[in-house]
Design a protein around this motif. Structure first.
Motif, PDB file in Angstrom:
ATOM      1  N   LEU A 196       0.840  -1.190   0.000  1.00  0.00           N
ATOM      2  CA  LEU A 196       0.000   0.000   0.000  1.00  0.00           C
ATOM      3  C   LEU A 196       0.881   1.248   0.000  1.00  0.00           C
ATOM      4  O   LEU A 196       1.648   1.461   0.933  1.00  0.00           O
ATOM      5  N   PRO A 197       0.779   2.084  -1.020  1.00  0.00           N
ATOM      6  CA  PRO A 197       1.559   3.331  -1.017  1.00  0.00           C
ATOM      7  C   PRO A 197       1.147   4.231   0.139  1.00  0.00           C
ATOM      8  O   PRO A 197       0.039   4.139   0.675  1.00  0.00           O
ATOM      9  N   VAL A 198       2.052   5.111   0.514  1.00  0.00           N
ATOM     10  CA  VAL A 198       1.781   6.032   1.617  1.00  0.00           C
ATOM     11  C   VAL A 198       0.559   6.893   1.313  1.00  0.00           C
ATOM     12  O   VAL A 198      -0.263   7.171   2.188  1.00  0.00           O
ATOM     13  N   GLU A 199       0.432   7.318   0.054  1.00  0.00           N
ATOM     14  CA  GLU A 199      -0.687   8.186  -0.322  1.00  0.00           C
ATOM     15  C   GLU A 199      -2.034   7.522  -0.108  1.00  0.00           C
ATOM     16  O   GLU A 199      -3.028   8.202   0.172  1.00  0.00           O
ATOM     17  N   VAL A 200      -2.094   6.204  -0.229  1.00  0.00           N
ATOM     18  CA  VAL A 200      -3.359   5.490  -0.029  1.00  0.00           C
ATOM     19  C   VAL A 200      -3.781   5.538   1.431  1.00  0.00           C
ATOM     20  O   VAL A 200      -4.968   5.616   1.744  1.00  0.00           O
ATOM     21  N   ARG A 201      -2.806   5.537   2.343  1.00  0.00           N
ATOM     22  CA  ARG A 201      -3.113   5.463   3.765  1.00  0.00           C
ATOM     23  C   ARG A 201      -3.263   6.828   4.424  1.00  0.00           C
ATOM     24  O   ARG A 201      -3.716   6.905   5.566  1.00  0.00           O
ATOM     25  N   ILE A 202      -2.891   7.893   3.742  1.00  0.00           N
ATOM     26  CA  ILE A 202      -2.841   9.190   4.411  1.00  0.00           C
ATOM     27  C   ILE A 202      -4.227   9.686   4.791  1.00  0.00           C
ATOM     28  O   ILE A 202      -4.460  10.128   5.928  1.00  0.00           O
ATOM     29  N   LEU A 203      -5.201   9.631   3.878  1.00  0.00           N
ATOM     30  CA  LEU A 203      -6.524  10.181   4.169  1.00  0.00           C
ATOM     31  C   LEU A 203      -7.228   9.444   5.309  1.00  0.00           C
ATOM     32  O   LEU A 203      -7.720  10.084   6.246  1.00  0.00           O
ATOM     33  N   PRO A 204      -7.304   8.094   5.285  1.00  0.00           N
ATOM     34  CA  PRO A 204      -7.927   7.422   6.438  1.00  0.00           C
ATOM     35  C   PRO A 204      -7.155   7.628   7.734  1.00  0.00           C
ATOM     36  O   PRO A 204      -7.759   7.754   8.805  1.00  0.00           O
ATOM     37  N   THR A 205      -5.822   7.674   7.652  1.00  0.00           N
ATOM     38  CA  THR A 205      -5.025   7.922   8.863  1.00  0.00           C
ATOM     39  C   THR A 205      -5.299   9.313   9.405  1.00  0.00           C
ATOM     40  O   THR A 205      -5.436   9.510  10.619  1.00  0.00           O
ATOM     41  N   TYR A 206      -5.384  10.285   8.518  1.00  0.00           N
ATOM     42  CA  TYR A 206      -5.676  11.655   8.950  1.00  0.00           C
ATOM     43  C   TYR A 206      -7.058  11.734   9.595  1.00  0.00           C
ATOM     44  O   TYR A 206      -7.242  12.434  10.605  1.00  0.00           O
ATOM     45  N   ASP A 207      -8.016  11.001   9.046  1.00  0.00           N
ATOM     46  CA  ASP A 207      -9.361  11.001   9.623  1.00  0.00           C
ATOM     47  C   ASP A 207      -9.353  10.422  11.036  1.00  0.00           C
ATOM     48  O   ASP A 207      -9.991  10.965  11.953  1.00  0.00           O
ATOM     49  N   VAL A 208      -8.610   9.336  11.237  1.00  0.00           N
ATOM     50  CA  VAL A 208      -8.531   8.726  12.565  1.00  0.00           C
ATOM     51  C   VAL A 208      -7.849   9.667  13.548  1.00  0.00           C
ATOM     52  O   VAL A 208      -8.314   9.858  14.686  1.00  0.00           O
ATOM     53  N   ILE A 209      -6.738  10.275  13.134  1.00  0.00           N
ATOM     54  CA  ILE A 209      -6.006  11.184  14.019  1.00  0.00           C
ATOM     55  C   ILE A 209      -6.865  12.394  14.377  1.00  0.00           C
ATOM     56  O   ILE A 209      -6.840  12.889  15.515  1.00  0.00           O
TER      57      ILE A 209
END
Length: 282
Positions: free
Chosen positions: A124-137
């Motif tokens: 999984l590229p970093v860009e794929v995980r950024i939006l859901p991670t940002y939402d959780v944070i």
């Protein structure tokens, strides 16, 4: 057998010296530029030797701060980068070594399924995980905080895989000897596995520290508080100073300061780093 011919030796050294020159020349220019006033860098020819403004430039960077970087001193930005890098490094190593220990030495349902799920996160590229991670944070209230900078980046599938591969090389006789000595899981982990993993931890420490120190995209997204800017963000803001001309002597000085901590870490742990990469049992 390798023949020792004079012209081959000369050619080899010439290639190596040329390579070193091309690698070191940009660093030299950054160091030189950081000791000159802005006017010296906006005219030709560009100076190739040190100027007399080094002390003033670095004093202004470390303590005064620049409007182009949000008015935050570079010393504060380096502190933020250091805390973030160390937090990510220790977090990744702690999580990875414990995960690998559990996968290798404990038998529980779906053990390998969990390992391959961890390993698949490499796809999984970093860009794929950024939006859901940002939402959780955001929902956890960790925006503009050191926790928000560090916690989302402490999981590492690569480090888990490397520790797992190393633990699988540990002889079963060592495990049996620990059991005969009545060593429990925690004692076996603390007194035997961790000392044996010292070189691996050192090699990963260098790699992960540099990874955390050079982070740009995640801090840019997660922080809007200027007091939490990292040094990489500071360099970017100095370069993109809007309608103003870039302050190249300060930009180069900040770049030189940003190189110091990674260089210190690499030099201090070089022997362990090389040993951790080349030992035959790895």
């Amino acid at each position: 057998m390798v023949e020792n011919r004079f012209y081959l030796t000369v050619l080899t050294h010439a290639v190596l010296i040329t390579g070193v020159f091309f690698l070191c020349f940009p660093v030299w220019m950054a160091l030189v530029a950081s000791t000159h006033p802005a006017s010296a860098l906006s005219s030709t020819p560009i100076p190739l030797w040190f100027g007399d403004q080094g002390w003033e430039n670095y004093s202004q960077l470390l303590s005064g701060g620049l409007p182009e970087a949000g008015g935050v001193p570079v010393g504060q930005m380096m502190l933020n980068s250091g805390l973030m890098a160390l937090g990510i490094t220790f977090g990744k190593i702690a999580v990875s070594v414990l995960a690998a220990y559990a996968i290798v030495y404990f038998r529980f349902p779906f053990r390998m399924v969990f390992f391959w799920l961890i390993f698949l996160t490499l796809m999984l590229p970093v860009e794929v995980r950024i939006l859901p991670t940002y939402d959780v944070i955001t929902k956890l209230g960790m925006l503009n905080s050191y926790q928000g900078l560090i916690i989302p980046l402490i999981a590492s599938a690569t480090a888990t895989f490397l520790f797992r591969q190393f633990f699988m090389t540990i002889p079963d006789e060592l495990v049996e000897a620990a059991r005969i000595d009545r060593a429990g899981p925690l004692r076996f982990f603390w007194d035997i596995l961790l000392p044996l993993s010292r070189t691996n931890i050192a090699a990963l420490f260098i790699i992960l520290f540099i990874y955390g120190w050079n982070q740009y995209l995640w801090p840019l997204i997660i922080t809007s508080d200027e007091s939490l800017y990292t040094v990489v963000m500071g360099i970017q803001r100095m370069v993109n100073s809007g309608e103003q001309l870039p302050v190249w002597h300060y930009i180069m000085g900040t770049a030189v300061l940003a190189m110091v901590p990674p260089v210190i870490v690499v030099v201090a742990m070089q022997k362990l780093f090389v040993k951790g990469l080349v030992e035959s049992e790895k």
